[in-house]
Write a protein that holds these residues in place. Sequence first.
Motif, short mmCIF file in Angstrom:
data_model
loop_
_atom_site.label_atom_id
_atom_site.label_comp_id
_atom_site.label_asym_id
_atom_site.label_seq_id
_atom_site.Cartn_x
_atom_site.Cartn_y
_atom_site.Cartn_z
N GLN A 122 41.07 76.84 68.03
CA GLN A 122 42.07 77.21 67.03
C GLN A 122 43.00 76.04 66.73
O GLN A 122 43.33 75.76 65.57
CB GLN A 122 42.86 78.43 67.54
N ASP A 123 43.40 75.32 67.78
CA ASP A 123 44.22 74.12 67.59
C ASP A 123 43.46 73.08 66.78
O ASP A 123 44.02 72.42 65.90
CB ASP A 123 44.61 73.53 68.93
N GLY A 124 42.18 72.92 67.09
CA GLY A 124 41.37 71.95 66.36
C GLY A 124 41.26 72.30 64.89
O GLY A 124 41.37 71.43 64.01
N ALA A 125 41.04 73.57 64.60
CA ALA A 125 40.92 74.00 63.20
C ALA A 125 42.24 73.81 62.46
O ALA A 125 42.25 73.44 61.27
CB ALA A 125 40.49 75.47 63.15
N GLN A 126 43.36 74.02 63.15
CA GLN A 126 44.65 73.81 62.50
C GLN A 126 44.89 72.33 62.23
O GLN A 126 45.54 71.98 61.23
CB GLN A 126 45.76 74.41 63.37
N ALA A 127 44.36 71.46 63.08
CA ALA A 127 44.48 70.02 62.82
C ALA A 127 43.67 69.63 61.58
O ALA A 127 44.09 68.77 60.79
CB ALA A 127 44.00 69.23 64.03
N ASP A 163 29.97 76.11 64.25
CA ASP A 163 30.38 77.52 64.17
C ASP A 163 31.49 77.64 63.12
O ASP A 163 32.64 77.24 63.38
CB ASP A 163 30.88 78.00 65.53
N PRO A 164 31.20 78.17 61.94
CA PRO A 164 32.18 78.16 60.85
C PRO A 164 33.37 79.09 61.05
O PRO A 164 34.32 79.03 60.27
CB PRO A 164 31.35 78.58 59.64
N ARG A 165 33.35 79.93 62.07
CA ARG A 165 34.42 80.92 62.23
C ARG A 165 35.81 80.30 62.33
O ARG A 165 36.78 80.83 61.79
CB ARG A 165 34.18 81.75 63.49
N TRP A 166 35.91 79.19 63.03
CA TRP A 166 37.22 78.64 63.38
C TRP A 166 37.92 78.05 62.15
O TRP A 166 39.12 78.25 61.97
CB TRP A 166 37.07 77.63 64.51
N LEU A 167 37.18 77.33 61.32
CA LEU A 167 37.78 76.79 60.11
C LEU A 167 38.05 77.89 59.08
O LEU A 167 39.09 77.89 58.42
CB LEU A 167 36.89 75.70 59.52
N VAL A 172 39.98 77.26 55.69
CA VAL A 172 39.43 75.94 55.42
C VAL A 172 37.92 76.07 55.24
O VAL A 172 37.24 76.71 56.05
CB VAL A 172 39.72 74.96 56.58
N ASP A 173 37.41 75.46 54.19
CA ASP A 173 35.96 75.46 53.94
C ASP A 173 35.27 74.64 55.04
O ASP A 173 35.58 73.45 55.20
CB ASP A 173 35.69 74.84 52.57
N PRO A 174 34.35 75.24 55.81
CA PRO A 174 33.67 74.48 56.86
C PRO A 174 32.96 73.24 56.34
O PRO A 174 32.74 72.28 57.10
CB PRO A 174 32.68 75.49 57.44
N GLY A 175 32.62 73.23 55.05
CA GLY A 175 31.97 72.06 54.47
C GLY A 175 32.88 70.86 54.34
O GLY A 175 32.42 69.78 53.95
#
Length: 295
Positions: A122-127, A163-167, A172-175
């Motif tokens: 979750q922290d990574g996705a927020q970054a 795993d696209p769930r986190w982005l 955020v678009d995983p792409g």
Amino acid sequence: MIRWALTGIALLVAIAVGSIYAFVSPPGQLSLLDAAMGGGSGTERPGSAIPFGSEGQTLDVWRPAGPVTKRPVLIFWYGGGWVAGTRQGYAFAARAFARNGFVVVVPDYRKVPQIRFPAMLQDGAQAVKWTRDHIAEYGGDPARIGVAGHSAGAYTVAMLTLDPRWLKAEAVDPGIIRAAIGLSGPYDFYPFDKKRSIDAMQGAKDPLMTQPIHFARGDAAPMLLVTSTKDTEVRPRNAIHLTAALKAKGGAVEFRNYPGITHENVAMALSVPFRGKAPVLADSVAFLNAHLGRP
């Protein structure tokens, strides 16, 4: 704590600048030595301890010195077994990529035992979200974002890429991830047999959902997976297995197994004093240039 084999010269440098931090953090000590040997030449840090996310996380931004516009971007997550590490300690890695033309983001993330899986993701996705929204202010191109990490940081890289769930949870678009580099990362480590993985993954209802290899797919961003023959911390089989799984799905993946170096050496090879150990930086930059375009 990761066992980093540093030289006595680093201690002398630390004494010379009076840095207490260098004594308590081997990566920080290496960053000090790297700077003393010219690793910071041609780079600058326009942003330090910038807040991001929902839990008080902070990050640093590094870039080439001078006018910088629309440069490719690299987000780099450090390792430390999910229990240690700081963005300051890995300045040597950030500077290495900044000297090669990238705008580099180094986020901190919360650590075990205060958190468990999936908080680090979750922290990574927020970054990544912060980078998308703000990196243009620092001369980066939000349309050309790559990710890289070492050890536990490489775990975050693999999970955010596969795993696209986190982005998606951060809108955020995983792409957005155009290229991904995993240095000595754990990707296929269930059943958990080490205290650090047991502790870090306690929050998972289904342990298989913690494993990057479980999410191998053919349409993910191209990946460069790096390991080394003397890695006894995160065995080479992790990169070997994920490489095979991605290839079986038709994914774009490159694999490097550097002979004769350890888990720590792979990260250390990004620094000026230890760059001769293996072409980690050269191979990583070539991979990023191929998929993000040259700076």
